[in-house]
Design a protein around this motif. Structure first.
Motif, PDB file in Angstrom:
ATOM      1  N   GLU A 155     -29.809  29.037  21.907  1.00  0.00           N
ATOM      2  CA  GLU A 155     -28.921  28.147  21.147  1.00  0.00           C
ATOM      3  C   GLU A 155     -28.403  28.852  19.896  1.00  0.00           C
ATOM      4  O   GLU A 155     -27.219  28.761  19.561  1.00  0.00           O
ATOM      5  N   ALA A 156     -29.303  29.558  19.207  1.00  0.00           N
ATOM      6  CA  ALA A 156     -28.905  30.288  18.001  1.00  0.00           C
ATOM      7  C   ALA A 156     -27.868  31.352  18.338  1.00  0.00           C
ATOM      8  O   ALA A 156     -26.835  31.468  17.659  1.00  0.00           O
ATOM      9  N   PHE A 157     -28.131  32.118  19.388  1.00  0.00           N
ATOM     10  CA  PHE A 157     -27.215  33.181  19.796  1.00  0.00           C
ATOM     11  C   PHE A 157     -25.847  32.619  20.176  1.00  0.00           C
ATOM     12  O   PHE A 157     -24.814  33.131  19.733  1.00  0.00           O
ATOM     13  N   ASP A 158     -25.842  31.558  20.976  1.00  0.00           N
ATOM     14  CA  ASP A 158     -24.573  30.941  21.392  1.00  0.00           C
ATOM     15  C   ASP A 158     -23.792  30.425  20.191  1.00  0.00           C
ATOM     16  O   ASP A 158     -22.567  30.606  20.106  1.00  0.00           O
ATOM     17  N   LEU A 159     -24.478  29.788  19.263  1.00  0.00           N
ATOM     18  CA  LEU A 159     -23.820  29.255  18.071  1.00  0.00           C
ATOM     19  C   LEU A 159     -23.202  30.379  17.243  1.00  0.00           C
ATOM     20  O   LEU A 159     -22.054  30.277  16.798  1.00  0.00           O
ATOM     21  N   LEU A 160     -23.942  31.462  17.065  1.00  0.00           N
ATOM     22  CA  LEU A 160     -23.423  32.593  16.288  1.00  0.00           C
ATOM     23  C   LEU A 160     -22.219  33.232  16.979  1.00  0.00           C
ATOM     24  O   LEU A 160     -21.226  33.564  16.323  1.00  0.00           O
ATOM     25  N   GLN A 161     -22.305  33.398  18.275  1.00  0.00           N
ATOM     26  CA  GLN A 161     -21.175  33.986  19.003  1.00  0.00           C
ATOM     27  C   GLN A 161     -19.953  33.079  18.951  1.00  0.00           C
ATOM     28  O   GLN A 161     -18.828  33.555  18.752  1.00  0.00           O
ATOM     29  N   ASN A 162     -20.152  31.778  19.140  1.00  0.00           N
ATOM     30  CA  ASN A 162     -19.031  30.837  19.080  1.00  0.00           C
ATOM     31  C   ASN A 162     -18.397  30.815  17.695  1.00  0.00           C
ATOM     32  O   ASN A 162     -17.165  30.755  17.581  1.00  0.00           O
TER      33      ASN A 162
END
Length: 167
Positions: A18-25
């Protein structure tokens, strides 16, 4: 800003995907908007590096954190810079680079002496310093003093979070 903070919260809770996806988005939205906020982009890079470190992808983690550190100074927040150094310190430690680990944690410690430094960041720096001191084989009394300081900072932070109320 807020995306970085929310991503850190996800990471602390073990929700790395979730953290990775949020940062990428957040990075993609900034790029689409044509935003030129190198400090914010730097925070996102360091955040991605932190997640990659947790996944033990040390080469990619180091690349992202170093990229973030090149422009994080423009953000003007010593606590965010110190947190970036703590992440870099962890990567150096995992890579077995003792000198770089010690040098990096010292940079973070120096930053804690500035005004307006958030207790969470100070606590993270203290924890990294304690870990390094432990690895250097300091005596139990010296280590206990540093642990006590880190715990006291956390206690003060929690006291302020409760609006000055005792637990």
């Amino acid at each position: 800003g807020a995306c970085g903070l929310l991503a850190r919260l996800h990471a602390v809770q073990g929700q790395l995907h979730e953290a990775f996806d949020l940062l990428q988005n957040a990075g993609q939205m900034a790029a689409r908007a044509g935003a030129q906020y190198p400090g914010a982009e730097a925070v996102l890079e360091v955040g991605i590096g932190g997640v990659l470190y947790e996944w033990n992808d040390l080469g990619a983690a180091l690349e992202h954190v170093e990229r973030g550190l090149r422009s994080i100074h423009s953000w003007g927040k010593a606590d965010l810079l110190a947190l970036a150094y703590v992440t870099l310190c962890c990567i150096h430690h995992a890579n077995g680079d003792r000198k770089a680990t010690v040098d990096t944690v010292q940079k973070a410690v120096e930053l804690t002496k500035t005004r307006g430094f958030y207790p969470e960041a100070r606590g993270a720096v203290e924890a990294a310093q304690v870990g390094i001191l432990h690895d250097q084989g300091l005596g139990n009394d010296q280590l206990a003093d540093h642990v006590h300081d880190a715990v006291e900072l956390l206690r003060i932070h929690l006291h302020h979070r409760r609006g000055g109320q005792s637990p």
